[in-house]
Scaffold this motif. Structure first.
Motif, PDB file in Angstrom:
ATOM      1  N   GLY A   1      63.394 -16.133  -9.646  1.00  0.00           N
ATOM      2  CA  GLY A   1      64.546 -15.076  -9.746  1.00  0.00           C
ATOM      3  C   GLY A   1      65.485 -15.182 -11.002  1.00  0.00           C
TER       4      GLY A   1
ATOM      5  N   LYS B   1      70.346  -1.214  -8.055  1.00  0.00           N
ATOM      6  CA  LYS B   1      69.591  -2.293  -7.475  1.00  0.00           C
ATOM      7  C   LYS B   1      68.561  -2.789  -8.429  1.00  0.00           C
ATOM      8  CE  LYS B   1      70.694  -0.177  -2.748  1.00  0.00           C
ATOM      9  NZ  LYS B   1      69.749   0.364  -1.511  1.00  0.00           N
ATOM     10  N   SER B   2      68.392  -2.221  -9.358  1.00  0.00           N
ATOM     11  CA  SER B   2      67.348  -2.632 -10.248  1.00  0.00           C
ATOM     12  C   SER B   2      67.779  -2.422 -11.600  1.00  0.00           C
ATOM     13  CB  SER B   2      65.802  -1.885  -9.806  1.00  0.00           C
ATOM     14  OG  SER B   2      64.966  -2.173 -10.911  1.00  0.00           O
TER      15      SER B   2
ATOM     16  N   ASN C   1      65.951 -12.209 -13.703  1.00  0.00           N
ATOM     17  CA  ASN C   1      67.149 -11.444 -13.926  1.00  0.00           C
ATOM     18  C   ASN C   1      68.205 -11.674 -14.735  1.00  0.00           C
ATOM     19  OD1 ASN C   1      69.511  -9.991 -12.307  1.00  0.00           O
ATOM     20  ND2 ASN C   1      67.695  -8.532 -12.491  1.00  0.00           N
TER      21      ASN C   1
ATOM     22  N   THR D   1      72.618  -7.185  -5.073  1.00  0.00           N
ATOM     23  CA  THR D   1      71.519  -7.412  -3.974  1.00  0.00           C
ATOM     24  C   THR D   1      72.270  -7.192  -2.433  1.00  0.00           C
ATOM     25  OG1 THR D   1      71.679  -9.877  -3.566  1.00  0.00           O
ATOM     26  CG2 THR D   1      70.305  -9.108  -5.314  1.00  0.00           C
TER      27      THR D   1
ATOM     28  N   TYR E   1      66.571 -13.639  -3.880  1.00  0.00           N
ATOM     29  CA  TYR E   1      66.175 -12.357  -3.331  1.00  0.00           C
ATOM     30  C   TYR E   1      65.393 -11.737  -4.475  1.00  0.00           C
ATOM     31  CZ  TYR E   1      66.747  -7.780  -1.351  1.00  0.00           C
ATOM     32  OH  TYR E   1      66.427  -6.592  -0.878  1.00  0.00           O
ATOM     33  N   HIS E   2      65.956 -11.917  -5.726  1.00  0.00           N
ATOM     34  CA  HIS E   2      65.146 -11.337  -6.985  1.00  0.00           C
ATOM     35  C   HIS E   2      63.865 -12.260  -7.065  1.00  0.00           C
ATOM     36  CE1 HIS E   2      67.650  -8.295  -8.626  1.00  0.00           C
ATOM     37  NE2 HIS E   2      68.641  -9.127  -8.535  1.00  0.00           N
TER      38      HIS E   2
ATOM     39  N   SER F   1      71.971  -8.069 -11.392  1.00  0.00           N
ATOM     40  CA  SER F   1      71.530  -6.991 -10.788  1.00  0.00           C
ATOM     41  C   SER F   1      72.108  -7.170  -9.105  1.00  0.00           C
ATOM     42  CB  SER F   1      70.035  -6.507 -10.719  1.00  0.00           C
ATOM     43  OG  SER F   1      69.867  -6.369 -12.014  1.00  0.00           O
TER      44      SER F   1
ATOM     45  N   LEU G   1      62.684  -5.442  -8.497  1.00  0.00           N
ATOM     46  CA  LEU G   1      63.610  -6.597  -8.654  1.00  0.00           C
ATOM     47  C   LEU G   1      63.436  -7.465  -9.831  1.00  0.00           C
ATOM     48  CD1 LEU G   1      64.099  -7.585  -4.562  1.00  0.00           C
ATOM     49  CD2 LEU G   1      65.587  -5.905  -6.244  1.00  0.00           C
ATOM     50  N   GLY G   2      64.079  -8.623  -9.871  1.00  0.00           N
ATOM     51  CA  GLY G   2      63.815  -9.436 -11.050  1.00  0.00           C
ATOM     52  C   GLY G   2      63.976  -8.870 -12.207  1.00  0.00           C
ATOM     53  N   ARG G   3      62.794  -8.927 -13.181  1.00  0.00           N
ATOM     54  CA  ARG G   3      62.933  -8.330 -14.353  1.00  0.00           C
ATOM     55  C   ARG G   3      61.652  -7.437 -14.843  1.00  0.00           C
ATOM     56  NH1 ARG G   3      63.858 -11.503 -20.220  1.00  0.00           N
ATOM     57  NH2 ARG G   3      63.650  -9.854 -21.468  1.00  0.00           N
TER      58      ARG G   3
END
Length: 556
Positions: free
Chosen positions: A356, A491-492, A359, A64, A336-337, A62, A500-502
């Motif tokens: 992170g 972005k997601s 993700n 960033t 960032y994630h 994803s 963010l992330g999962r």
């Protein structure tokens, strides 16, 4: 340190005839646009030659603000494959002027992994975007002319017309406008607006068409609206398809340019991946496979957007089958994630990288759902630490997939040889057997639910009253067997850009569903998706200039 533009301008660019010669294209078949770019005739596509060729799809985690460098890795991988003796062409999308003058900048790669002439590609190039713009706006003019004409036999209800004009520029003031003001001779007043050219259905049509006849048929299938007595109106009812297709006579032909290392690059079409299918044209991909042994192509944004649409729409429509999917990740983006703020992502933080990884892991899972073999490309930056890189490599080892570090931005093809070798090994050892995620014959709701739950990770799907009405309209028009091209934030994984992330335990809300019958899909719209972006407070255009010698500056 040289800028991307300075690197591109200092390159020893070759005459496009020499690049064509590498692909075995005779000079008589080349349609040059100056010395360094050319159009390729569709007759060069040979379905029999495509069989047995290797198609490599490049996607990413994803996106960033830290950037992933997907295009840079795609170009670098092409250079690396050619360095190890594999005849390879990279096939990419054309940049939109909106992002070029807005916030994102150009889309021709970066550093020593670029396609050139960079200035031409990022600006007017060979005129494909203006041609798409004119074809789109011709239909808009014909619609309003028909509404104005008292002798019209169609009787279009202007309240049902959703077709907008387009322009290849970010201009928020044009999102919602009133046309037809000025009296009875100036048209019928109605509310409409502008979309950016890359979001036009004409762009999507161009990128999915197989030939001129298919192009014209798809143009005729564009849904315009309804008559006052509730009958559907298509572009063919306005006799628009012939003239629209004529405007795309040259735009339908893929464009040949080159990488900094003098390898072939085919660039054609530019649909956004958060709105349309987010990948170059079918014709460009098939052209590359007809002329090379390996083709590297990319799909926009993360695997959940461009790659899903590449596979479920483009590949099913055209019969293409990728042999491997390269997933691009950076240490910065993973931090960032993992919860690190943007202004701190350069600081070493192996724990944040590990946080992170969820993700990255979800995107790897998604690749495998299509029965495609994955490879992770770690796009290395100078401030990445050994410990941080090891965190990613350890995850890949745990999952039993190949990973490789690439430094193509700094070193060109030399920095992508390791990735090229990994890709070739996976192509030889891991046999992909591509299968789409869903059957086009399923209901629209089932198709949306399959993508939202399996690819995004959603718990459920909610439909607004407008979306439910749109579902009924789609079914009444017998368009419910078309694939779905979900418009969603890049972005997601969810439809909320802040997650963010999962993300887990979320609901995807479908606001409305647009019909793109010409392109051959319907567009469920989630979240707040802008089809006409605006400029930022400090646009990139403020830094772009041209000197007395005609040399462009500030383009990046």
């Amino acid at each position: 340190m040289l800028s991307d533009l300075e690197i591109a301008q200092s390159a020893k660019i070759k005459n496009i005839k020499e690049i064509a010669g590498k692909l075995g294209i005779p000079e008589s078949m080349l349609e040059p646009y100056g010395h360094y770019k050319a159009k390729l005739p569709l007759s060069l596509i040979d379905p029999e030659k495509i069989n047995g060729k290797k198609l490599i799809l490049v996607s990413a985690i994803s996106p960033t603000p830290a950037g992933e460098g997907k295009t840079t890795v795609s170009i670098g991988l092409c250079e690396g494959l050619n360095q190890i003796g594999k005849k390879t062409t990279v096939v990419l999308r054309e940049p939109s002027l909106g992002p070029v003058f807005g916030i994102k900048g150009g889309a021709a790669g970066g550093g020593y992994a670029q396609v050139v002439p960079m200035e031409d590609i990022n600006l007017h190039f060979t005129g494909d975007f203006p041609a798409i713009e004119k074809a789109n706006n011709l239909l808009a003019a014909l619609i309003d002319n028909n509404i104005q004409n008292k002798n019209s036999t169609l009787g279009i209800d202007p309240r049902t017309v959703h077709w907008k004009r387009v322009m290849d520029m970010n201009d928020r003031a044009l999102r919602h406008i009133i046309i037809g003001l000025g009296g009875t001779t100036s048209g019928v007043p109605r509310e409409t607006g502008f979309d950016i050219t890359a979001a036009s259905e004409i762009m999507a049509i161009l990128c999915l068409s197989e030939n001129f006849d298919d192009l014209k048929k798809r143009m005729g299938n564009i849904f315009v609206g309804f008559t006052y007595d509730k009958k559907p109106v298509f572009a063919r009812d306005l006799k628009a398809e012939g003239a629209m297709a004529a405007l795309l006579k040259d735009a339908i032909k893929p464009n040949l340019v080159q990488t900094l290392e003098g390898n072939p690059a085919i660039i054609h079409g530019g649909p956004f991946a958060n709105i349309a299918q987010g990948t170059n044209s079918v014709l460009a991909t098939k052209m590359g496979l007809s002329l090379s042994d390996y083709v590297v192509t990319e799909a926009g944004f993360g695997f959940d957007l461009g790659a899903e649409k590449f596979l479920d729409i483009k590949c099913v429509s055209s019969g293409l089958k990728p042999g491997v999917a390269v997933l691009v990740a950076t240490i910065r983006a993973l931090k960032y994630h993992g919860g690190v703020k943007l202004d701190e992502i350069k600081k070493p933080n192996a724990q944040a990288v590990e946080n992170g990884l969820e993700n990255l892991e979800k995107h790897i899972e998604n690749i495998r759902k299509f029965n495609i073999c994955p490879v992770v490309a770690i796009n290395k930056f100078a401030d990445d630490t050994v410990e941080e890189l090891e965190v990613v490599k350890n995850l890949c080892n745990k999952l039993g997939i190949r990973s490789a570090i690439t430094t193509a931005h700094a070193e060109g093809g030399r920095g992508a040889v390791q990735l090229a070798e990994a890709v070739v090994e996976v192509l030889n050892e891991c046999k992909s057997d591509f299968k789409p995620l869903y059957d086009w014959g399923w209901s629209v709701e089932r198709k949306i639910e399959t993508i939202a739950k399996q690819i995004y990770g959603a718990n459920a799907i909610d439909y607004t009253a407008q979306a439910k009405d749109d579902l009924k309209k789609i079914e009444s028009l017998n368009l419910d067997k078309l694939p779905v091209c979900i418009a969603k934030t890049q972005k997601s994984l969810s439809d909320n850009p802040k997650l963010l992330g999962r993300p887990e335990n979320f609901i995807v809300t479908v606001r409305e569903i647009e019909i793109a019958a010409g392109a051959g899909f319907v567009i469920p719209i989630t979240g707040n998706i802008m089809r006409m972006p605006g400029l930022p407070e400090y646009p990139a255009a403020e830094k772009i200039d041209i000197d007395s010698e005609g040399r462009i500056k500030g383009l990046f």
